[in-house]
Design an enzyme around this catalytic site. Structure first.
Site, PDB file in Angstrom:
ATOM      1  N   SER A   1     -13.072  83.299  59.141  1.00 37.88           N
ATOM      2  CA  SER A   1     -11.767  83.429  58.498  1.00 37.88           C
ATOM      3  C   SER A   1     -11.517  82.330  57.475  1.00 37.88           C
ATOM      4  CB  SER A   1     -10.660  83.336  59.555  1.00 37.88           C
ATOM      5  OG  SER A   1     -10.824  84.295  60.565  1.00 37.88           O
TER       6      SER A   1
ATOM      7  N   ILE B   1      -1.687  83.183  56.127  1.00 39.30           N
ATOM      8  CA  ILE B   1      -2.492  84.387  55.930  1.00 39.30           C
ATOM      9  C   ILE B   1      -3.938  84.040  56.273  1.00 39.30           C
ATOM     10  CG2 ILE B   1      -3.202  86.167  54.292  1.00 39.30           C
ATOM     11  CD1 ILE B   1      -0.129  86.031  54.828  1.00 39.30           C
ATOM     12  N   GLU B   2      -4.542  84.881  57.080  1.00 43.83           N
ATOM     13  CA  GLU B   2      -5.942  84.733  57.469  1.00 43.83           C
ATOM     14  C   GLU B   2      -6.667  85.991  56.999  1.00 43.83           C
ATOM     15  OE1 GLU B   2      -8.456  84.309  61.700  1.00 43.83           O
ATOM     16  OE2 GLU B   2      -6.262  84.372  61.713  1.00 43.83           O
ATOM     17  N   VAL B   3      -7.758  85.824  56.240  1.00 40.97           N
ATOM     18  CA  VAL B   3      -8.571  86.951  55.809  1.00 40.97           C
ATOM     19  C   VAL B   3      -9.948  86.735  56.423  1.00 40.97           C
ATOM     20  CG1 VAL B   3      -9.594  88.185  53.857  1.00 40.97           C
ATOM     21  CG2 VAL B   3      -7.252  87.320  53.703  1.00 40.97           C
TER      22      VAL B   3
END
Length: 136
Positions: free
Chosen positions: A118, A129-131
């Site tokens: 992440s 926000i974590e992608v």
């Protein structure tokens, strides 16, 4: 015995359909999520806005002008959310930095169905926000 309801008598949740984000500025939020995360803006109902991605969406509420019913204490910047992408996290980090978005590093975490890599950053309301990508 735990006193819990028999599992056969309990509803079964399939997936999340939408979440509501309370934001300071709907237009600024729409610009960020479309330009940075590739989401689409949907207008529905009485000129309400949502951010669509896949089979889900984020409905937007303007702070102080929320729709009823609403959370007890709707607050911008109070959410931590993880999105899964097919794009490599290293490439996402570079893309974010090229857009002058400060990242908080790449980490290994545990997602809903396994290990993920992440990258973290913040939206205009300071939501985290974590992608992520699943590690195969």
């Amino acid at each position: 015995m735990c006193g819990c309801a028999d599992i056969n008598d309990t509803m079964k949740i399939d997936r999340i359909d939408h979440l509501v984000l309370t934001v300071k500025n709907i237009e600024e939020t729409c610009t960020f999520y479309t330009n940075v995360l590739g989401m689409e803006v949907e207008t529905f109902g009485d000129n309400r806005k949502a951010l669509k991605f896949g089979n889900q969406k984020l409905n937007l509420h303007q702070k102080g002008k929320e729709f009823e019913p609403k959370a007890d204490h709707p607050t911008p910047g109070a959410i931590d959310i993880c999105f899964i992408t097919a794009d490599a996290v290293d490439e996402i980090k570079t893309e974010l930095e090229n857009k002058h978005i400060q990242t908080e590093g790449i980490f290994e975490r545990t997602g809903a169905t396994g290990k993920i890599r992440s990258v973290y950053f913040r939206d205009p309301d300071q939501n985290l926000i974590e992608v992520s990508n699943y590690i195969l």
